[in-house]
Motif scaffolding. Structure first.
Motif, mmCIF file in Angstrom:
data_model
loop_
_atom_site.group_PDB
_atom_site.id
_atom_site.type_symbol
_atom_site.label_atom_id
_atom_site.label_comp_id
_atom_site.label_asym_id
_atom_site.label_seq_id
_atom_site.Cartn_x
_atom_site.Cartn_y
_atom_site.Cartn_z
ATOM 1 N N ASN A 1 -33.818 -0.362 23.297
ATOM 2 C CA ASN A 1 -32.604 -0.438 24.130
ATOM 3 C C ASN A 1 -32.565 -1.720 24.947
ATOM 4 O O ASN A 1 -31.510 -2.336 25.133
ATOM 5 N N LEU B 1 -33.971 -4.595 24.155
ATOM 6 C CA LEU B 1 -33.659 -5.713 23.259
ATOM 7 C C LEU B 1 -32.174 -5.748 22.907
ATOM 8 O O LEU B 1 -31.556 -6.812 22.847
ATOM 9 N N ALA B 2 -31.605 -4.570 22.655
ATOM 10 C CA ALA B 2 -30.173 -4.497 22.330
ATOM 11 C C ALA B 2 -29.330 -5.001 23.495
ATOM 12 O O ALA B 2 -28.368 -5.758 23.327
ATOM 13 N N LEU C 1 -30.327 -7.040 25.828
ATOM 14 C CA LEU C 1 -30.544 -8.479 25.999
ATOM 15 C C LEU C 1 -29.736 -9.283 24.987
ATOM 16 O O LEU C 1 -29.213 -10.350 25.317
ATOM 17 N N ARG C 2 -29.618 -8.756 23.771
ATOM 18 C CA ARG C 2 -28.811 -9.463 22.756
ATOM 19 C C ARG C 2 -27.348 -9.553 23.201
ATOM 20 O O ARG C 2 -26.689 -10.571 23.051
ATOM 21 N N ILE C 3 -26.843 -8.454 23.760
ATOM 22 C CA ILE C 3 -25.459 -8.440 24.244
ATOM 23 C C ILE C 3 -25.284 -9.435 25.381
ATOM 24 O O ILE C 3 -24.310 -10.193 25.442
ATOM 25 N N ASN D 1 -27.154 -12.068 26.022
ATOM 26 C CA ASN D 1 -27.266 -13.435 25.491
ATOM 27 C C ASN D 1 -25.956 -13.888 24.842
ATOM 28 O O ASN D 1 -25.544 -15.046 24.973
ATOM 29 N N LYS D 2 -25.302 -12.967 24.132
ATOM 30 C CA LYS D 2 -24.026 -13.301 23.494
ATOM 31 C C LYS D 2 -22.965 -13.609 24.544
ATOM 32 O O LYS D 2 -22.191 -14.574 24.417
ATOM 33 N N ASP D 3 -22.926 -12.797 25.602
ATOM 34 C CA ASP D 3 -21.952 -13.023 26.676
ATOM 35 C C ASP D 3 -22.232 -14.343 27.391
ATOM 36 O O ASP D 3 -21.304 -15.080 27.759
ATOM 37 N N GLN E 1 -29.714 -11.644 32.368
ATOM 38 C CA GLN E 1 -30.567 -12.138 31.294
ATOM 39 C C GLN E 1 -32.033 -12.202 31.750
ATOM 40 O O GLN E 1 -32.942 -11.780 31.038
#
Length: 321
Positions: A12, A14-15, A17-19, A21-23, A299
């Motif tokens: 969760n 990591l998921a 953090l990916r979101i 990072n995208k934002d 982040q």
């Protein structure tokens, strides 16, 4: 022996953090480019609206530039007509002087010839951007003198130019093809102007410009045999030409005012469109800057959370060994 631990908390984190990072990448791109909607992929509707509005703004800028050129053409023609009015006034004074008893009409004709030469020079010199609205050398006379004034969108979105027009037959002072199409070279029936009921043919023209089809009648000039009746007719013709010239100059003045209004309108409209485009697609830098800082904080927290979870998992592995 190999151990594999699946932690839902790590997955969760990591998921998330990916979101984040995208934002962060999205906001950074918005800040760097200055656009909230840079491509159709960002928002197809706003991008489409903005593209059409940018095209309109570009067209308005081109029209604004064209109006500047058009205004110069009109102002050049108007300035020359003012000069022609002054010169015709001098011609009229010369003809009035010729009515006095005992004057030397031959000498006055020298002055008259000089003034008519000035008329021709003024007309020929009225040239701007390759156009001379006062002189026509073509076999056919243009229907109008036009200046680009704006544009409109058709029912299907097509570009439709709008023009500010002025009748060409009113601006032509000299026509080298057909003298009767030029105000200064055409034949004027002085008998009709005087309306004195006589049947004498009194056709005069002011200027002989060597037209292919010359004017009929007699050129306005003086000699020792010029009679008072002839002078009266010449004055009537000059007055008629002067009246028409004044009317044309007034029309050009009105056209110049319309162009000035359109210049101001296109400038204001272009600014409004640019503001509209900005509202649709530009980045709100204050908002983006605040959001960027918040996302960077998230982040960092996400990275720390994953680090803590990894540390905890390492300790578990140590216990299992």
């Amino acid at each position: 022996m190999t151990y594999k631990i699946t932690s839902s908390a790590q997955v969760n984190a990591l998921a998330a953090l990916r979101i984040i990072n995208k934002d962060v990448a999205t906001v950074q791109q918005q800040v760097s480019s200055g656009y909230r909607v840079e491509t159709a992929a960002d928002d197809a509707t706003y991008w489409s609206y903005a593209s059409v509005m940018r095209s309109d703004s570009s067209s308005l800028q081109n029209i604004h530039d064209a109006l500047g050129v058009g205004a110069s053409k009109v102002d050049t023609a108007y300035t020359s007509m003012e000069s022609l009015i002054d010169q015709l006034g001098e011609i009229r004074k010369t003809l009035v002087t010729a009515q006095e008893a005992g004057v030397d009409k031959t000498k006055l004709n020298t002055t008259l010839t000089e003034l008519k030469g000035q008329l021709q020079t003024t007309v020929q010199a009225t040239n701007f951007a390759g156009e001379n609205w006062l002189l026509n050398r073509d076999t056919t006379l243009p229907t109008s003198r036009s200046v680009i004034g704006g544009f409109a969108r058709g029912t299907n979105g097509e570009y439709q130019a709008q023009t500010i027009d002025f009748p060409a037959d009113q601006t032509v002072m000299i026509d080298t093809t057909d003298a009767n199409r030029g105000l200064l070279t055409k034949t004027v029936d002085a008998n009709a102007l005087n309306a004195d009921g006589t049947s004498t043919a009194r056709d005069y023209y002011l200027l002989n410009a060597g037209s292919t089809s010359p004017a009929s009648g007699t050129e306005i000039k003086l000699d020792s045999n010029t009679t008072p009746a002839q002078l009266k007719d010449m004055l009537a013709v000059v007055d008629s030409v002067l009246s028409q010239l004044t009317t044309t100059a007034a029309g050009l003045g009105t056209m110049s005012a319309r162009i000035s209004d359109r210049v101001a309108y296109t400038a204001d409209m272009s600014d409004l469109i640019d503001k509209g485009v900005g509202a649709l697609v530009d980045t709100d830098m204050d908002e983006a800057s605040t959001l960027q800082k918040a996302l960077q904080t998230q982040q960092q927290m996400g990275v720390q959370a994953i680090s803590i979870l990894n540390t905890a998992a390492s300790k578990v592995l140590i216990l299992l060994q």
